[in-house]
Design an enzyme around this catalytic site. Sequence first.
Site, mmCIF file in Angstrom:
data_model
loop_
_atom_site.group_PDB
_atom_site.id
_atom_site.type_symbol
_atom_site.label_atom_id
_atom_site.label_comp_id
_atom_site.label_asym_id
_atom_site.label_seq_id
_atom_site.Cartn_x
_atom_site.Cartn_y
_atom_site.Cartn_z
ATOM 1 C CG ASN A 1 -8.984 5.051 4.216
ATOM 2 O OD1 ASN A 1 -8.357 4.538 3.292
ATOM 3 N ND2 ASN A 1 -9.635 4.335 5.093
ATOM 4 C CG ASN B 1 -11.034 3.515 0.665
ATOM 5 O OD1 ASN B 1 -12.047 3.631 -0.032
ATOM 6 N ND2 ASN B 1 -10.886 2.525 1.520
ATOM 7 C CG ASP C 1 -1.830 0.626 -3.285
ATOM 8 O OD1 ASP C 1 -1.866 1.787 -2.851
ATOM 9 O OD2 ASP C 1 -2.668 -0.240 -2.963
ATOM 10 C CG HIS D 1 -2.291 0.517 1.004
ATOM 11 N ND1 HIS D 1 -2.929 0.557 -0.216
ATOM 12 C CD2 HIS D 1 -3.173 1.039 1.888
ATOM 13 C CE1 HIS D 1 -4.135 1.070 -0.075
ATOM 14 N NE2 HIS D 1 -4.314 1.386 1.194
#
Length: 185
Positions: free
Chosen positions: A66, A112, A91, A19
Amino acid sequence: MKCIVGLGNPGLKYKHTRHNIGFDVIDYLAKQNGWKLKKGKFEAHYAVENWQGEKVLILKPQTFMNLSGQSVRQAMDFYDIEPENLLVVYDDLDLPTGKIRLRHTGGHGGHNGIRNIIEHLGVKEFNRVRFGIGRPETNIDIVHYVLSKFSKKEKEIINPSIMKTYDACEAWMETPFAEVMNKFN
């Protein structure tokens, strides 16, 4: 002025996870150019530098994935950067590991961080480098998968792709994004 943002999560716990590939690209970009990231503004680690005569802001939001949009928006507002001068590296589960895909517009695709950037900017039209992390080969939970580190074998694929992404960022400083997409897609 242009802005290159790498998405990820802050903290050692997330360093070099799938991530955080956007952070890895920004770190590589900074290292290659001898730039030092500062802390303190925009809820981010950032640097404002010159790249072949063009000012560039590099940014690693520290808001957690997020909420990346609030950091990006603060920096863009402060430096009066238009969305067409933004490039976001992140990613992507839907691309094979190490594959990069450049896009100028689109939805969030379930990501997100991109969703939050779209919400904060109010537009979908900004440049992106989607960096493939692949999907898990087993029934591992997606959250656990994206927060895991690459295997030794995967790193052999990832490292050249980080360099290729760096080359795409460099090309974008000198060339319209449409031409960069043609060259790197």
